[in-house]
Design a protein around this motif. Structure first.
Motif, PDB file in Angstrom:
ATOM      1  N   CYS A  50       0.706  -1.170  -0.025  1.00 25.65           N
ATOM      2  CA  CYS A  50       0.007   0.037  -0.023  1.00 25.65           C
ATOM      3  C   CYS A  50       0.766   1.384  -0.065  1.00 25.65           C
ATOM      4  O   CYS A  50       0.585   2.438  -0.632  1.00 25.65           O
ATOM      5  CB  CYS A  50      -0.900  -0.111   1.279  1.00 25.65           C
ATOM      6  N   GLU A  51       1.874   1.285   0.854  1.00 23.68           N
ATOM      7  CA  GLU A  51       2.651   2.329   1.059  1.00 23.68           C
ATOM      8  C   GLU A  51       3.649   2.786  -0.510  1.00 23.68           C
ATOM      9  O   GLU A  51       3.730   3.564  -0.792  1.00 23.68           O
ATOM     10  CB  GLU A  51       3.742   2.192   2.180  1.00 23.68           C
ATOM     11  N   ILE A  52       3.893   1.477  -1.025  1.00 22.12           N
ATOM     12  CA  ILE A  52       4.389   1.671  -2.470  1.00 22.12           C
ATOM     13  C   ILE A  52       3.437   2.332  -3.419  1.00 22.12           C
ATOM     14  O   ILE A  52       3.824   3.187  -4.303  1.00 22.12           O
ATOM     15  CB  ILE A  52       4.684   0.235  -2.851  1.00 22.12           C
ATOM     16  N   ARG A  53       2.172   1.862  -3.316  1.00 19.53           N
ATOM     17  CA  ARG A  53       1.320   2.425  -4.142  1.00 19.53           C
ATOM     18  C   ARG A  53       1.020   3.931  -3.779  1.00 19.53           C
ATOM     19  O   ARG A  53       0.852   4.613  -4.738  1.00 19.53           O
ATOM     20  CB  ARG A  53      -0.017   1.568  -4.107  1.00 19.53           C
ATOM     21  N   PHE A  54       1.068   4.225  -2.663  1.00 23.15           N
ATOM     22  CA  PHE A  54       0.648   5.606  -2.105  1.00 23.15           C
ATOM     23  C   PHE A  54       2.008   6.483  -2.719  1.00 23.15           C
ATOM     24  O   PHE A  54       1.813   7.770  -3.373  1.00 23.15           O
ATOM     25  CB  PHE A  54       0.694   5.918  -0.616  1.00 23.15           C
ATOM     26  N   ALA A  55       3.250   5.922  -2.623  1.00 23.67           N
ATOM     27  CA  ALA A  55       4.344   6.688  -2.931  1.00 23.67           C
ATOM     28  C   ALA A  55       4.216   6.826  -4.520  1.00 23.67           C
ATOM     29  O   ALA A  55       4.597   7.983  -5.073  1.00 23.67           O
ATOM     30  CB  ALA A  55       5.548   5.869  -2.624  1.00 23.67           C
ATOM     31  N   ASN A  56       3.735   5.768  -5.397  1.00 27.47           N
ATOM     32  CA  ASN A  56       3.573   6.149  -6.808  1.00 27.47           C
ATOM     33  C   ASN A  56       2.753   7.226  -7.071  1.00 27.47           C
ATOM     34  O   ASN A  56       2.857   7.698  -8.090  1.00 27.47           O
ATOM     35  CB  ASN A  56       3.149   4.717  -7.455  1.00 27.47           C
ATOM     36  N   ASP A  57       1.511   7.156  -6.331  1.00 29.03           N
ATOM     37  CA  ASP A  57       0.554   8.195  -6.672  1.00 29.03           C
ATOM     38  C   ASP A  57       0.733   9.445  -6.064  1.00 29.03           C
ATOM     39  O   ASP A  57      -0.016  10.635  -6.330  1.00 29.03           O
ATOM     40  CB  ASP A  57      -0.937   7.731  -6.040  1.00 29.03           C
ATOM     41  N   GLY A  58       1.630   9.515  -5.067  1.00 25.60           N
ATOM     42  CA  GLY A  58       2.014  10.604  -4.300  1.00 25.60           C
ATOM     43  C   GLY A  58       2.715  11.969  -5.078  1.00 25.60           C
ATOM     44  O   GLY A  58       2.927  11.809  -6.297  1.00 25.60           O
ATOM     45  N   ALA A  59       2.783  12.999  -4.404  1.00 24.32           N
ATOM     46  CA  ALA A  59       3.355  14.131  -4.938  1.00 24.32           C
ATOM     47  C   ALA A  59       4.826  14.058  -5.566  1.00 24.32           C
ATOM     48  O   ALA A  59       5.032  14.841  -6.798  1.00 24.32           O
ATOM     49  CB  ALA A  59       3.553  15.520  -4.009  1.00 24.32           C
ATOM     50  N   GLU A  60       5.566  13.333  -5.002  1.00 20.88           N
ATOM     51  CA  GLU A  60       6.935  12.811  -5.665  1.00 20.88           C
ATOM     52  C   GLU A  60       6.846  11.584  -6.735  1.00 20.88           C
ATOM     53  O   GLU A  60       8.029  11.349  -7.387  1.00 20.88           O
ATOM     54  CB  GLU A  60       7.660  12.312  -4.724  1.00 20.88           C
ATOM     55  N   GLY A  61       5.780  11.378  -7.078  1.00 21.36           N
ATOM     56  CA  GLY A  61       5.519  10.117  -8.066  1.00 21.36           C
ATOM     57  C   GLY A  61       5.499  10.603  -9.403  1.00 21.36           C
ATOM     58  O   GLY A  61       5.251  11.741  -9.697  1.00 21.36           O
ATOM     59  N   PRO A  62       5.382   9.499 -10.395  1.00 22.04           N
ATOM     60  CA  PRO A  62       5.232   8.210 -10.070  1.00 22.04           C
ATOM     61  C   PRO A  62       6.699   7.587  -9.935  1.00 22.04           C
ATOM     62  O   PRO A  62       7.606   8.258 -10.116  1.00 22.04           O
ATOM     63  CB  PRO A  62       4.695   7.742 -11.287  1.00 22.04           C
ATOM     64  N   LEU A  63       6.779   6.626  -9.327  1.00 19.49           N
ATOM     65  CA  LEU A  63       8.028   5.646  -9.124  1.00 19.49           C
ATOM     66  C   LEU A  63       8.704   5.277 -10.236  1.00 19.49           C
ATOM     67  O   LEU A  63       7.752   5.148 -11.266  1.00 19.49           O
ATOM     68  CB  LEU A  63       7.672   4.646  -8.205  1.00 19.49           C
ATOM     69  N   PRO A  64       9.940   5.240 -10.319  1.00 19.44           N
ATOM     70  CA  PRO A  64      10.580   4.698 -11.584  1.00 19.44           C
ATOM     71  C   PRO A  64       9.776   3.338 -12.331  1.00 19.44           C
ATOM     72  O   PRO A  64       9.834   2.446 -11.198  1.00 19.44           O
ATOM     73  CB  PRO A  64      12.066   4.483 -11.181  1.00 19.44           C
ATOM     74  N   THR A  65       9.289   3.274 -13.343  1.00 16.81           N
ATOM     75  CA  THR A  65       8.693   2.008 -13.755  1.00 16.81           C
ATOM     76  C   THR A  65       9.315   0.984 -13.706  1.00 16.81           C
ATOM     77  O   THR A  65       9.077  -0.189 -13.289  1.00 16.81           O
ATOM     78  CB  THR A  65       8.161   2.392 -15.398  1.00 16.81           C
ATOM     79  N   ASP A  66      10.650   0.964 -14.091  1.00 16.73           N
ATOM     80  CA  ASP A  66      11.525  -0.320 -14.245  1.00 16.73           C
ATOM     81  C   ASP A  66      11.883  -0.864 -12.828  1.00 16.73           C
ATOM     82  O   ASP A  66      11.606  -2.036 -12.760  1.00 16.73           O
ATOM     83  CB  ASP A  66      12.989  -0.162 -14.543  1.00 16.73           C
ATOM     84  N   ALA A  67      12.099  -0.080 -11.832  1.00 13.08           N
ATOM     85  CA  ALA A  67      12.158  -0.576 -10.502  1.00 13.08           C
ATOM     86  C   ALA A  67      10.857  -1.283  -9.949  1.00 13.08           C
ATOM     87  O   ALA A  67      10.989  -2.217  -9.357  1.00 13.08           O
ATOM     88  CB  ALA A  67      12.728   0.456  -9.375  1.00 13.08           C
ATOM     89  N   LEU A  68       9.751  -0.448 -10.121  1.00 14.74           N
ATOM     90  CA  LEU A  68       8.629  -0.721  -9.498  1.00 14.74           C
ATOM     91  C   LEU A  68       8.294  -2.147 -10.311  1.00 14.74           C
ATOM     92  O   LEU A  68       7.813  -3.229  -9.235  1.00 14.74           O
ATOM     93  CB  LEU A  68       7.403   0.323  -9.909  1.00 14.74           C
ATOM     94  N   TRP A  69       8.048  -2.270 -11.173  1.00 14.26           N
ATOM     95  CA  TRP A  69       7.573  -3.719 -11.856  1.00 14.26           C
ATOM     96  C   TRP A  69       8.676  -4.616 -11.990  1.00 14.26           C
ATOM     97  O   TRP A  69       8.163  -5.778 -11.848  1.00 14.26           O
ATOM     98  CB  TRP A  69       7.018  -3.330 -13.231  1.00 14.26           C
ATOM     99  N   GLU A  70       9.975  -4.295 -12.042  1.00 10.81           N
ATOM    100  CA  GLU A  70      10.854  -5.593 -11.725  1.00 10.81           C
ATOM    101  C   GLU A  70      10.700  -5.982 -10.153  1.00 10.81           C
ATOM    102  O   GLU A  70      10.735  -7.224 -10.090  1.00 10.81           O
ATOM    103  CB  GLU A  70      12.464  -5.066 -11.950  1.00 10.81           C
ATOM    104  N   GLY A  71      10.465  -5.156  -9.275  1.00  9.07           N
ATOM    105  CA  GLY A  71      10.137  -5.576  -8.006  1.00  9.07           C
ATOM    106  C   GLY A  71       9.007  -6.767  -7.837  1.00  9.07           C
ATOM    107  O   GLY A  71       9.268  -7.592  -7.292  1.00  9.07           O
ATOM    108  N   TYR A  72       7.774  -6.390  -8.600  1.00  7.56           N
ATOM    109  CA  TYR A  72       6.697  -7.328  -8.669  1.00  7.56           C
ATOM    110  C   TYR A  72       7.215  -8.490  -9.378  1.00  7.56           C
ATOM    111  O   TYR A  72       6.975  -9.914  -9.033  1.00  7.56           O
ATOM    112  CB  TYR A  72       5.532  -6.498  -9.445  1.00  7.56           C
ATOM    113  N   ARG A  73       7.783  -8.240 -10.661  1.00  3.70           N
ATOM    114  CA  ARG A  73       8.093  -9.561 -11.389  1.00  3.70           C
ATOM    115  C   ARG A  73       8.885 -10.511 -10.631  1.00  3.70           C
ATOM    116  O   ARG A  73       8.670 -12.002 -10.657  1.00  3.70           O
ATOM    117  CB  ARG A  73       8.745  -9.109 -12.962  1.00  3.70           C
ATOM    118  N   ARG A  74       9.867 -10.001  -9.947  1.00  6.03           N
ATOM    119  CA  ARG A  74      10.993 -11.010  -9.326  1.00  6.03           C
ATOM    120  C   ARG A  74      10.401 -11.791  -8.094  1.00  6.03           C
ATOM    121  O   ARG A  74      10.621 -13.035  -7.939  1.00  6.03           O
ATOM    122  CB  ARG A  74      12.286 -10.348  -8.639  1.00  6.03           C
ATOM    123  N   ARG A  75       9.357 -11.162  -7.516  1.00  5.48           N
ATOM    124  CA  ARG A  75       8.626 -11.615  -6.443  1.00  5.48           C
ATOM    125  C   ARG A  75       7.566 -12.635  -6.927  1.00  5.48           C
ATOM    126  O   ARG A  75       7.154 -13.905  -6.229  1.00  5.48           O
ATOM    127  CB  ARG A  75       7.963 -10.596  -5.461  1.00  5.48           C
TER     128      ARG A  75
END
Length: 250
Positions: free
Chosen positions: A76-101
């Motif tokens: 949830c905090e990852i999603r909040f950060a992606n949607d927040g004022a400093e977002g979006p999060l770097p796409t490569d890092a975000l989805w690579e994190g999901y893929r590896r897990r």
């Protein structure tokens, strides 16, 4: 990589004065109070994104915290950060994190639940999320047939019910080239009918279903064929349809 991320997260928590003990976690502020992993996640996970680190490093640290705590709130905090004022999060890092897990040889229910309810149910993000965790790679899955890619494909398919049919159908059709994925495609179609936000086109879904090589006694196969043949799109739009199918197929 994941073990390094876990140890980095453990060190980061220690810097916040939080450490793991035999039955849970304790903080330096209240060492006499035993904390659960869920309490640690709620209290500290969001602080990762306030660290003086690059955004990709923050994402890596957050996923390490997820591996360490195995708590949905971290996602949830990852999603909040992606949607927040400093977002979006770097796409490569975000989805690579999901893929590896999703490829990991261990239980990843927290990750698949996050995909399902936070990314796939939201139609502003579901197409991108589905593409990143499977759609873009489905041809490689079929070609390589490696255990890790098949594991990821099965997990994504089985929680893909809410993704728009037009987005996921090409991936379903490609996945059907591998008999090893037929059961997962069946569960994907079943979830597309049963999920509250599930989406499918009955005729197209039935055509796919009829091409799957499944045991004839597969649970709910006959009922699913029945409701799709009758033109029903979703269990919650036609709440009596499934009961009628159960009676007809019994």
């Amino acid at each position: 990589m994941e073990m390094q991320a876990v140890e980095a997260a453990r060190r980061w928590l220690a810097d916040q004065g939080v450490r793991q003990v035999r039955d849970g976690w304790v903080s330096d502020q209240k060492p006499e109070v035993l904390l659960t992993a869920n309490q640690v996640a709620h209290s500290w996970a969001g602080d990762v994104f306030a660290e003086d680190l690059g955004a990709a490093e923050q994402v890596l640290l957050a996923f390490g915290l997820l591996d360490l705590l195995d708590e949905y709130w971290v996602t949830c905090e990852i999603r909040f950060a992606n949607d927040g004022a400093e977002g979006p999060l770097p796409t490569d890092a975000l989805w690579e994190g999901y893929r590896r897990r999703l490829e990991a040889d261990r239980d990843v229910e927290t990750v698949t639940y996050s995909l399902w309810v936070d990314w796939f149910e939201d139609h502003t993000t579901s197409a991108t999320a589905f593409a990143e965790v499977l759609g873009n790679d489905i041809d490689q899955v079929v070609t390589d047939r490696s255990d890790v890619l098949l594991r990821r494909a099965r997990r994504v398919l089985e929680c893909s019910g809410p993704v728009r049919w037009t987005v996921k159908e090409p991936t379903y059709r490609t996945a059907m080239q591998l008999p090893a994925l037929h059961a997962a495609v069946f569960r994907a179609i079943r979830a597309s009918f049963h999920d509250v936000y599930g989406d499918l086109e009955p005729a197209a879904a039935l055509a796919l279903l009829d091409r799957l090589d499944l045991p004839t006694d597969t649970q709910h196969l006959a009922e699913l064929r029945h409701v799709l043949a009758a033109g029903h799109k979703n269990h919650y739009h036609s709440p009596r349809a499934w009961d009628d199918a159960v009676r007809s197929c019994s």
